[in-house]
Design a protein around this motif. Structure first.
Motif, mmCIF file in Angstrom:
data_model
loop_
_atom_site.group_PDB
_atom_site.id
_atom_site.type_symbol
_atom_site.label_atom_id
_atom_site.label_comp_id
_atom_site.label_asym_id
_atom_site.label_seq_id
_atom_site.Cartn_x
_atom_site.Cartn_y
_atom_site.Cartn_z
ATOM 1 N N GLU A 145 91.616 19.046 57.146
ATOM 2 C CA GLU A 145 92.703 19.080 56.511
ATOM 3 C C GLU A 145 92.692 18.939 55.053
ATOM 4 N N LEU A 146 93.610 18.896 54.392
ATOM 5 C CA LEU A 146 93.867 18.821 52.892
ATOM 6 C C LEU A 146 93.342 17.650 52.426
ATOM 7 N N SER A 147 93.589 16.335 52.992
ATOM 8 C CA SER A 147 93.102 15.137 52.671
ATOM 9 C C SER A 147 91.669 14.666 52.543
ATOM 10 N N ARG A 148 91.162 15.529 53.299
ATOM 11 C CA ARG A 148 89.589 15.472 53.448
ATOM 12 C C ARG A 148 88.816 15.898 52.147
ATOM 13 N N ILE A 149 89.616 16.643 51.305
ATOM 14 C CA ILE A 149 89.016 16.769 50.001
ATOM 15 C C ILE A 149 89.167 15.682 49.004
ATOM 16 N N SER A 150 90.602 15.341 48.963
ATOM 17 C CA SER A 150 90.955 14.103 48.338
ATOM 18 C C SER A 150 92.376 13.573 48.589
ATOM 19 N N ARG A 151 92.733 12.432 48.198
ATOM 20 C CA ARG A 151 94.053 11.962 48.343
ATOM 21 C C ARG A 151 94.612 11.638 47.250
ATOM 22 N N THR A 152 94.250 12.095 45.986
ATOM 23 C CA THR A 152 94.878 12.015 44.918
ATOM 24 C C THR A 152 95.442 13.480 44.413
ATOM 25 N N GLN A 153 96.650 13.647 43.955
ATOM 26 C CA GLN A 153 97.207 14.727 43.622
ATOM 27 C C GLN A 153 96.441 15.689 42.655
ATOM 28 N N LEU A 154 96.220 14.992 41.669
ATOM 29 C CA LEU A 154 95.253 15.535 40.369
ATOM 30 C C LEU A 154 94.088 16.163 40.937
ATOM 31 N N GLU A 155 93.284 15.483 41.780
ATOM 32 C CA GLU A 155 91.927 16.093 42.266
ATOM 33 C C GLU A 155 92.359 17.485 43.304
ATOM 34 N N ILE A 156 93.259 17.252 43.978
ATOM 35 C CA ILE A 156 93.619 18.180 44.767
ATOM 36 C C ILE A 156 93.950 19.454 44.076
ATOM 37 N N HIS A 157 94.857 19.489 42.949
ATOM 38 C CA HIS A 157 95.017 20.677 42.332
ATOM 39 C C HIS A 157 94.001 20.999 41.474
ATOM 40 N N THR A 158 93.218 20.205 41.002
ATOM 41 C CA THR A 158 91.962 20.572 40.298
ATOM 42 C C THR A 158 90.990 21.426 41.168
ATOM 43 N N THR A 159 90.668 21.015 42.455
ATOM 44 C CA THR A 159 89.956 21.633 43.183
ATOM 45 C C THR A 159 90.598 22.922 43.748
ATOM 46 N N ILE A 160 91.717 23.237 44.066
ATOM 47 C CA ILE A 160 92.595 24.430 44.342
ATOM 48 C C ILE A 160 92.247 25.371 42.939
ATOM 49 N N LYS A 161 92.629 24.957 41.921
ATOM 50 C CA LYS A 161 92.600 25.768 40.634
ATOM 51 C C LYS A 161 91.337 26.301 40.560
ATOM 52 N N LYS A 162 90.058 25.285 40.894
ATOM 53 C CA LYS A 162 88.806 26.179 40.624
ATOM 54 C C LYS A 162 88.495 26.981 41.728
ATOM 55 N N LEU A 163 88.828 26.677 42.816
ATOM 56 C CA LEU A 163 88.679 27.680 43.758
ATOM 57 C C LEU A 163 89.093 29.104 43.704
ATOM 58 N N LYS A 164 90.272 29.010 43.059
ATOM 59 C CA LYS A 164 91.273 30.385 42.784
ATOM 60 C C LYS A 164 90.364 30.996 41.454
ATOM 61 N N GLU A 165 89.828 30.434 40.633
ATOM 62 C CA GLU A 165 89.192 30.806 39.414
ATOM 63 C C GLU A 165 87.987 31.393 39.992
ATOM 64 N N ASN A 166 87.483 31.065 41.000
ATOM 65 C CA ASN A 166 86.043 31.636 41.299
ATOM 66 C C ASN A 166 86.105 32.501 42.625
ATOM 67 N N LYS A 167 87.408 32.897 42.782
ATOM 68 C CA LYS A 167 87.975 33.944 44.034
ATOM 69 C C LYS A 167 87.297 33.339 45.280
ATOM 70 N N ILE A 168 87.441 32.121 45.469
ATOM 71 C CA ILE A 168 86.932 31.552 46.899
ATOM 72 C C ILE A 168 88.103 31.082 47.592
ATOM 73 N N GLU A 169 88.134 31.550 49.228
ATOM 74 C CA GLU A 169 89.124 31.464 49.947
ATOM 75 C C GLU A 169 89.043 29.820 50.352
ATOM 76 N N TRP A 170 90.128 29.231 50.931
ATOM 77 C CA TRP A 170 90.019 27.948 51.604
ATOM 78 C C TRP A 170 90.998 28.019 53.009
ATOM 79 N N HIS A 171 90.555 27.443 53.957
ATOM 80 C CA HIS A 171 91.075 27.110 55.139
ATOM 81 C C HIS A 171 91.357 25.619 55.570
#
Length: 457
Positions: A77-103
């Protein structure tokens, strides 16, 4: 082309019972990857709180994203990546920039292929952060309760072993006892360090640890969630412990007084006799020290120098005050205390005596509640007897304290202060300053040019 999947698994280190769920997360993630036809590139496992950003597993994930070494990220689930909003959005942004999917297995609506993903990520990220804060608050409340019952929640100090959160003396406890008794009898920290092959810092930590007097400290240290650094809290809780003390509370308090007496030798500016209270004056507005300065006053008829105190913050909280005037005013008040043999300390002692009565009443009420809990079957007989025994021990101590009009410690303190102030005017300026540092803890100076003296009680 078969896509490579990176799986990240995490459970909180604060919830030890969840560690077994790592296996469950891994099984579900592997099955999910198999169903989607992905080949597993790497599995990152963490047992760490999601509030910490400087996690080894999380940093490894960011490095893998940077290298574009996989095509799909899978998490329970999402919270397994991080429980802070800043880190969650930072991670998703990096995934998008590198064209990596997420589930996210339990939250398919947040998958990169979902039309509502961007909208829901902010909402779920906020929920994860809030949930983590509530969990942290519940855990802190639970830990504080355990500490209030006398349990030790940290690693045992030298001289004790820890079993079932209770401290027990070990075969090194005699060393602690000797360190305290030797220091009281004038043996220096340096000699004690050489005798027991320890550092002076370790000897200091032992001498300043109230655990050896039978008490438990809670909230002494705080960890910064982002840097992982530990910080010391000036204010923390102290509770009666379940363990047997190595030294008495009276011996511990006596050692603290000796340490305070010696502290003045290391105070910055203690040799500067121009300003008697330069290391003791505190600004009432910002809680910063007042520093002594030499100023020059100019006029048409000429110039002259004078000395004054000003706030170390350099802000104009009040008008600069002449150091000579303020020094004399404070000194006059302390001399008045000495002239009256510091009798106001008796009043403070009597105030504490009234507090004992309130505490006795509180403990008596607590006994009644425990009896009701035992009668209702919420606790067993052994737990009931232990709790009642602990309360009765506290009550006996408080009853004895309540009988004393003036404690022995107060009497000794008065004698010491009176001894310091004998023939004060006949001593040189440096001796006077050192005496004042022994007697005075701080002097708070207010903008209306009044002050309040706090003694080393």
């Amino acid at each position: 082309m078969i896509k490579k999947a990176l799986i990240i698994l995490r459970v909180s280190s604060e919830m030890q019972e969840e560690r077994n769920s790592l296996e469950a997360q891994e099984d579900q993630a592997k099955n999910f990857a198999k169903e989607k036809g992905y080949v597993i590139y790497k599995i990152i496992k963490e047992v760490e709180s999601g509030l910490y950003n400087n996690r080894a597993g999380y940093n490894e994930l960011l490095e893998e994203i940077k290298l574009k070494s996989f095509d799909v990220l899978i998490a329970y689930e999402l919270s397994r990546i991080s429980r802070t909003q800043l880190e969650i959005h930072t991670t998703i942004k990096k995934l998008k920039e590198n064209k990596i999917e997420w589930h996210f297995i339990m939250q398919p609506q947040l998958d990169s292929s979902s039309d509502l993903s961007d909208f829901l990520l902010g909402l779920y990220g906020g929920m994860a952060a809030q949930e983590s804060k509530q969990l942290s608050m519940r855990l802190k409340a639970r830990f504080k309760y355990y500490a209030s019952q006398g349990y030790c929640l940290t690693s045992p100090p030298f001289g004790y072993d820890l079993k079932d959160k209770v401290l027990y003396k070990n075969d090194k406890s005699y060393i602690v006892e000797d360190i305290f008794h030797s220091y009281i009898n004038g043996v220096t920290k340096n000699r004690l360090a050489r005798k027991y092959n320890k550092t002076i810092t370790t000897i200091s930590q032992i001498l300043e640890n109230i655990t050896y007097a039978g008490y438990i400290k809670y909230g002494r240290y705080t960890q910064d969630k982002s840097t992982m650094k530990m910080y010391t809290n000036e204010e923390y809780e102290i509770y009666k412990g379940l363990h047997e003390p190595i030294i008495s509370l009276e011996e511990f308090n006596l050692v603290q007084k000796i340490l305070r007496d010696k502290k003045m030798r290391h105070i910055k500016g203690s040799e500067d006799t121009r300003f008697l209270f330069s290391s003791l004056l505190v600004c009432a507005v910002c809680n910063r020290k007042l520093v002594g300065v030499e100023q020059e006053w100019k006029s048409k008829s000429g110039s002259r120098k004078y000395r004054a105190y000003k706030c170390a913050s350099l802000k104009t909280h009040f008008r600069q005050c002449k150091s000579e005037d303020l020094d004399n005013a404070i000194l006059e008040q302390i001399k008045e205390y000495a002239k009256n043999n510091f009798e106001f300390l008796n009043i403070n002692s009597q105030k504490k005596k009234k507090d004992y009565s309130k505490e006795i009443k509180r403990l008596e009420e607590k006994k009644k509640r425990i009896a009701e809990t035992y009668t209702d079957g919420f606790i067993n007989r052994d737990e009931y007897r232990r709790k009642i025994y602990d309360i009765d021990s506290e009550l006996r101590e408080l009853y004895n304290l309540n009988k004393e009009e003036i404690s022995e410690a107060t009497v000794n303190l008065k004698k010491k202060f009176i001894e310091y102030m004998e023939n004060f005017d006949e001593k040189n300026r440096l001796q006077q300053k050192k005496i004042l540092q022994l007697i005075v803890d701080k002097v708070i100076y207010y903008p209306d040019e009044t002050f309040e003296i706090f003694l080393n009680v």
